[in-house]
Design an enzyme around this catalytic site. Sequence first.
Site, PDB file in Angstrom:
ATOM      1  N   MET A   1     -12.003   3.791  -4.852  1.00 14.24           N
ATOM      2  CA  MET A   1     -12.278   2.733  -3.893  1.00 14.24           C
ATOM      3  C   MET A   1     -11.037   2.190  -3.184  1.00 14.24           C
ATOM      4  O   MET A   1     -11.048   1.073  -2.684  1.00 14.24           O
ATOM      5  CB  MET A   1     -13.027   1.579  -4.597  1.00 14.24           C
TER       6      MET A   1
ATOM      7  N   ARG B   1       0.822  -1.208   0.000  1.00 15.39           N
ATOM      8  CA  ARG B   1       0.000   0.000   0.000  1.00 15.39           C
ATOM      9  C   ARG B   1       0.863   1.268   0.000  1.00 15.39           C
ATOM     10  O   ARG B   1       0.560   2.247  -0.682  1.00 15.39           O
ATOM     11  CB  ARG B   1      -0.878  -0.033   1.257  1.00 15.39           C
TER      12      ARG B   1
ATOM     13  N   HIS C   1     -19.125   9.887  -0.360  1.00 15.46           N
ATOM     14  CA  HIS C   1     -19.419   8.544   0.155  1.00 15.46           C
ATOM     15  C   HIS C   1     -20.939   8.363   0.152  1.00 15.46           C
ATOM     16  O   HIS C   1     -21.664   9.250   0.616  1.00 15.46           O
ATOM     17  CB  HIS C   1     -18.866   8.388   1.575  1.00 15.46           C
TER      18      HIS C   1
HETATM   19  C1  GRF Z   1     -20.781   6.297  -5.953  1.00 14.30           C
HETATM   20  O1  GRF Z   1     -21.944   5.866  -5.318  1.00 14.30           O
HETATM   21  C2  GRF Z   1     -19.792   6.796  -4.947  1.00 14.30           C
HETATM   22  O2  GRF Z   1     -20.350   7.518  -3.921  1.00 14.30           O
HETATM   23  C3  GRF Z   1     -19.260   5.485  -4.421  1.00 14.30           C
HETATM   24  O3  GRF Z   1     -19.131   4.663  -5.553  1.00 14.30           O
HETATM   25  C4  GRF Z   1     -20.030   5.107  -6.542  1.00 14.30           C
HETATM   26  C5  GRF Z   1     -19.219   5.496  -7.721  1.00 14.30           C
HETATM   27  O4  GRF Z   1     -19.992   5.839  -8.814  1.00 14.30           O
HETATM   28  N1  GRF Z   1     -18.061   5.652  -3.664  1.00 14.30           N
HETATM   29  P1  GRF Z   1     -19.328   6.549 -10.065  1.00 14.30           P
HETATM   30  O5  GRF Z   1     -18.041   5.818 -10.375  1.00 14.30           O
HETATM   31  O6  GRF Z   1     -19.110   7.990  -9.724  1.00 14.30           O
HETATM   32  O7  GRF Z   1     -20.332   6.371 -11.174  1.00 14.30           O
END
Ligand code: GRF
Length: 225
Positions: free
Chosen positions: A90, A65, A109
Site C-alpha cells: 500500500m 519517500r 489492484h
Molecule cells: C487486496 O484486495 C489487494 O488487491 C489490495 O489490498 C488487498 C490486500 O489483501 N491492494 P491481502 O493483503 O493480499 O490479503
Amino acid sequence: MKRIVILISGRGSNMQAIAQACAQERWPAQIVAVVANIPQAAGLAWAQQQGLTTLALDHRQYANRADFDAALLEACQAYQPDFIVLAGFMRVLGESFVRHFQGRLINIHPSLLPAFPGLHTHRRALEAGVKWAGATVHFVTPELDHGPIIAQAVVPVMAEDTEASLAARVLEVEHPMLVQCVRWMVQNRIYLEGNQVVHIDREPQYLLHGFAGYARANPGAHHAS
Ligand code: GRF
C-alpha cells in the site's frame, strides 16, 4: 529457478496464495523474500511460520519517500529477484524503484482499471453505482495503478453490497488471477514490450475465467441491476 520477491502491507492473503501454489505445483521458482513496509503486517508472521525469508522496512522510520524507496531498492536488489510482486502493498513506489524493475514488477489492484485507481476503491465503486467490479493485475509504471494490463477478473456488484462484502467477493477472484499471472511470469509466458503486454501463447482470457469461476461457485447470484 526464478527468484520472486513479494511486497505486502497487511494480511497477505494474495502472497499466501502465491506461496501455496508455488509449493504445491512445484514451480521452478522460489520466494526469496517477503518484504513489508509495516512491521506488524499479519502476512509477515505467516511467511515466517512457513520458513520464508522476511524483512520489515518500516516506512515511518525514513525521513522522506525517497529515502524509503532507496532502502527498499537496496533491500530488494540484495535478493536478486527475477521479478517482484506487489501483493497488497500500500505504498506508492518512486520512479527510480519502478524504473529499475520495469518489466519485472507486477501489481494487483482491486478494481477494473483504469476505473478507481488509488485508495478506497470499493467505496468509490459503490458510490459510483457500477454494476460490475473486479481486479486487475498489471505491470507497474511510475503512474499509480496505470501500467499495462496483464489480466482482469470481474464480479457483479449486488444491491445490498457494503465495502466489506464487495471487497470479499473481489478478493475471491484476486487469488486465482494473481497466481495465474505469477505462473505465467515463472514460465516466461508474458513479458512487457514497450507499453504492451506480450503473451506468448495467446491473449490471456482471464476476465472470462474469473467470471465463469464466480458464476459456478455462486449459482444463485443475480446481477444487481
Ligand atoms: C487486496 O484486495 C489487494 O488487491 C489490495 O489490498 C488487498 C490486500 O489483501 N491492494 P491481502 O493483503 O493480499 O490479503
